[in-house]
Write a protein that holds these residues in place. Structure first.
Motif, PDB file in Angstrom:
ATOM      1  N   GLN A  23      -0.580  42.236  75.290  1.00  0.00           N
ATOM      2  CA  GLN A  23      -0.615  41.406  76.543  1.00  0.00           C
ATOM      3  C   GLN A  23       0.519  40.262  76.256  1.00  0.00           C
ATOM      4  O   GLN A  23       0.572  39.615  77.226  1.00  0.00           O
ATOM      5  N   GLN A  24       1.062  40.132  75.074  1.00  0.00           N
ATOM      6  CA  GLN A  24       1.991  39.382  74.776  1.00  0.00           C
ATOM      7  C   GLN A  24       3.262  39.573  75.467  1.00  0.00           C
ATOM      8  O   GLN A  24       4.207  38.723  75.597  1.00  0.00           O
ATOM      9  N   PHE A  25       3.646  40.972  75.871  1.00  0.00           N
ATOM     10  CA  PHE A  25       4.855  41.309  76.377  1.00  0.00           C
ATOM     11  C   PHE A  25       4.865  41.037  77.822  1.00  0.00           C
ATOM     12  O   PHE A  25       4.383  42.103  78.635  1.00  0.00           O
ATOM     13  N   VAL A  26       5.573  40.214  78.219  1.00  0.00           N
ATOM     14  CA  VAL A  26       5.522  39.865  79.713  1.00  0.00           C
ATOM     15  C   VAL A  26       6.944  39.426  80.047  1.00  0.00           C
ATOM     16  O   VAL A  26       7.709  38.977  79.125  1.00  0.00           O
ATOM     17  N   THR A  27       7.040  39.429  81.235  1.00  0.00           N
ATOM     18  CA  THR A  27       8.429  39.042  81.759  1.00  0.00           C
ATOM     19  C   THR A  27       8.554  37.440  82.108  1.00  0.00           C
ATOM     20  O   THR A  27       7.495  36.814  81.809  1.00  0.00           O
ATOM     21  N   SER A  28       9.620  37.051  82.428  1.00  0.00           N
ATOM     22  CA  SER A  28       9.842  35.677  82.525  1.00  0.00           C
ATOM     23  C   SER A  28       9.025  35.004  83.712  1.00  0.00           C
ATOM     24  O   SER A  28       8.806  33.779  83.582  1.00  0.00           O
ATOM     25  N   THR A  29       8.459  36.015  84.599  1.00  0.00           N
ATOM     26  CA  THR A  29       7.589  35.608  85.758  1.00  0.00           C
ATOM     27  C   THR A  29       6.092  36.012  85.342  1.00  0.00           C
ATOM     28  O   THR A  29       5.122  35.837  86.292  1.00  0.00           O
ATOM     29  N   ARG A  30       5.845  36.012  83.910  1.00  0.00           N
ATOM     30  CA  ARG A  30       4.593  36.308  83.563  1.00  0.00           C
ATOM     31  C   ARG A  30       3.790  37.392  83.995  1.00  0.00           C
ATOM     32  O   ARG A  30       2.587  37.573  83.803  1.00  0.00           O
ATOM     33  N   ARG A  31       4.503  38.458  84.297  1.00  0.00           N
ATOM     34  CA  ARG A  31       4.001  39.877  84.735  1.00  0.00           C
ATOM     35  C   ARG A  31       4.047  40.724  83.314  1.00  0.00           C
ATOM     36  O   ARG A  31       5.145  40.917  82.607  1.00  0.00           O
ATOM     37  N   ARG A  32       2.757  41.187  83.018  1.00  0.00           N
ATOM     38  CA  ARG A  32       2.787  41.988  81.985  1.00  0.00           C
ATOM     39  C   ARG A  32       3.476  43.406  82.108  1.00  0.00           C
ATOM     40  O   ARG A  32       3.466  44.060  83.248  1.00  0.00           O
ATOM     41  N   VAL A  33       4.174  43.806  80.763  1.00  0.00           N
ATOM     42  CA  VAL A  33       4.849  45.219  81.064  1.00  0.00           C
ATOM     43  C   VAL A  33       4.114  46.489  80.300  1.00  0.00           C
ATOM     44  O   VAL A  33       4.598  47.342  80.308  1.00  0.00           O
ATOM     45  N   LEU A  34       3.200  45.937  79.601  1.00  0.00           N
ATOM     46  CA  LEU A  34       2.264  46.995  78.641  1.00  0.00           C
ATOM     47  C   LEU A  34       0.895  46.982  79.391  1.00  0.00           C
ATOM     48  O   LEU A  34       0.296  45.778  79.408  1.00  0.00           O
ATOM     49  N   ASN A  35       0.220  48.163  79.294  1.00  0.00           N
ATOM     50  CA  ASN A  35      -1.275  47.919  79.456  1.00  0.00           C
ATOM     51  C   ASN A  35      -1.898  47.552  77.968  1.00  0.00           C
ATOM     52  O   ASN A  35      -1.469  47.347  76.976  1.00  0.00           O
ATOM     53  N   ASP A  36      -3.248  47.671  77.993  1.00  0.00           N
ATOM     54  CA  ASP A  36      -3.825  46.997  76.836  1.00  0.00           C
ATOM     55  C   ASP A  36      -3.624  47.997  75.673  1.00  0.00           C
ATOM     56  O   ASP A  36      -3.735  47.683  74.450  1.00  0.00           O
ATOM     57  N   ASN A  37      -3.421  49.236  75.715  1.00  0.00           N
ATOM     58  CA  ASN A  37      -3.172  50.058  74.758  1.00  0.00           C
ATOM     59  C   ASN A  37      -1.708  50.454  74.052  1.00  0.00           C
ATOM     60  O   ASN A  37      -1.497  50.831  73.474  1.00  0.00           O
ATOM     61  N   GLY A  38      -1.047  49.471  75.084  1.00  0.00           N
ATOM     62  CA  GLY A  38       0.427  49.350  74.424  1.00  0.00           C
ATOM     63  C   GLY A  38       1.310  50.260  75.236  1.00  0.00           C
ATOM     64  O   GLY A  38       2.612  50.482  75.000  1.00  0.00           O
ATOM     65  N   GLN A  39       1.020  51.244  76.226  1.00  0.00           N
ATOM     66  CA  GLN A  39       1.701  51.976  77.030  1.00  0.00           C
ATOM     67  C   GLN A  39       2.500  51.120  78.279  1.00  0.00           C
ATOM     68  O   GLN A  39       1.825  49.974  78.573  1.00  0.00           O
ATOM     69  N   GLN A  40       3.605  51.766  78.818  1.00  0.00           N
ATOM     70  CA  GLN A  40       4.219  50.975  79.963  1.00  0.00           C
ATOM     71  C   GLN A  40       3.239  50.938  80.969  1.00  0.00           C
ATOM     72  O   GLN A  40       2.444  51.919  81.509  1.00  0.00           O
ATOM     73  N   GLY A  41       3.335  49.907  81.705  1.00  0.00           N
ATOM     74  CA  GLY A  41       2.656  49.606  82.881  1.00  0.00           C
ATOM     75  C   GLY A  41       2.602  48.273  83.332  1.00  0.00           C
ATOM     76  O   GLY A  41       2.064  47.416  82.726  1.00  0.00           O
ATOM     77  N   MET A  42       3.225  47.797  84.567  1.00  0.00           N
ATOM     78  CA  MET A  42       3.656  46.522  85.153  1.00  0.00           C
ATOM     79  C   MET A  42       2.091  46.015  85.344  1.00  0.00           C
ATOM     80  O   MET A  42       1.236  46.786  85.923  1.00  0.00           O
ATOM     81  N   ASN A  43       2.022  44.474  85.261  1.00  0.00           N
ATOM     82  CA  ASN A  43       0.873  44.103  85.613  1.00  0.00           C
ATOM     83  C   ASN A  43      -0.350  44.688  84.765  1.00  0.00           C
ATOM     84  O   ASN A  43      -1.429  44.631  85.138  1.00  0.00           O
ATOM     85  N   GLY A  47       5.571  50.063  88.568  1.00  0.00           N
ATOM     86  CA  GLY A  47       6.757  49.397  88.358  1.00  0.00           C
ATOM     87  C   GLY A  47       8.106  50.150  88.779  1.00  0.00           C
ATOM     88  O   GLY A  47       8.040  51.332  89.183  1.00  0.00           O
ATOM     89  N   SER A  48       8.963  49.276  89.231  1.00  0.00           N
ATOM     90  CA  SER A  48      10.335  49.985  89.813  1.00  0.00           C
ATOM     91  C   SER A  48      10.926  50.903  88.591  1.00  0.00           C
ATOM     92  O   SER A  48      10.692  50.581  87.481  1.00  0.00           O
ATOM     93  N   THR A  49      11.819  51.461  88.908  1.00  0.00           N
ATOM     94  CA  THR A  49      12.635  52.074  87.905  1.00  0.00           C
ATOM     95  C   THR A  49      12.998  51.254  86.729  1.00  0.00           C
ATOM     96  O   THR A  49      12.852  51.540  85.525  1.00  0.00           O
ATOM     97  N   THR A  50      13.807  50.179  86.990  1.00  0.00           N
ATOM     98  CA  THR A  50      14.256  49.120  85.865  1.00  0.00           C
ATOM     99  C   THR A  50      13.059  48.572  85.167  1.00  0.00           C
ATOM    100  O   THR A  50      12.963  48.293  84.062  1.00  0.00           O
ATOM    101  N   GLU A  51      12.101  48.270  85.856  1.00  0.00           N
ATOM    102  CA  GLU A  51      10.644  47.857  85.240  1.00  0.00           C
ATOM    103  C   GLU A  51      10.009  48.911  84.282  1.00  0.00           C
ATOM    104  O   GLU A  51       9.539  48.455  83.362  1.00  0.00           O
ATOM    105  N   ARG A  52      10.077  50.059  84.699  1.00  0.00           N
ATOM    106  CA  ARG A  52       9.486  51.123  83.840  1.00  0.00           C
ATOM    107  C   ARG A  52      10.435  51.193  82.642  1.00  0.00           C
ATOM    108  O   ARG A  52       9.731  51.353  81.546  1.00  0.00           O
ATOM    109  N   HIS A  53      11.787  51.049  82.839  1.00  0.00           N
ATOM    110  CA  HIS A  53      12.642  51.180  81.463  1.00  0.00           C
ATOM    111  C   HIS A  53      12.212  49.971  80.662  1.00  0.00           C
ATOM    112  O   HIS A  53      12.278  49.955  79.188  1.00  0.00           O
TER     113      HIS A  53
END
Length: 70
Positions: free
Chosen positions: A6-26, A32-38
């Motif tokens: 939950q600590q992995f967030v963007t400058s706009t406070r959007r989470r980039v990981l889900n609870d188990n540490g896998q990629q997932g916006m919010n 997520g967009s292509t760049t958000e997924r990267h």
């Protein structure tokens, strides 16, 4: 100190990981967009692999990221 997905967030406070540490916006897997997924995959790699590294190794990784910073 325990690092949480939950600590992995963007400058706009959007989470980039889900609870188990896998990629997932919010915190939603696979969205997520292509760049958000990267961005999320980089965060996922950091979350999964940096726990055992010492400060010198972490500093090397930070320098590698700086190679791409414009």
């Amino acid at each position: 100190m325990e690092i949480k997905a939950q600590q992995f967030v963007t400058s706009t406070r959007r989470r980039v990981l889900n609870d188990n540490g896998q990629q997932g916006m919010n915190g939603v897997p696979g969205i997520g967009s292509t760049t958000e997924r990267h961005q999320g995959r980089v965060a996922q790699a950091i979350f999964a692999n940096c726990t055992e590294l010492d400060n010198a190794q972490l500093n090397e990784i930070i320098e590698w990221v700086r190679l791409y910073h414009r």
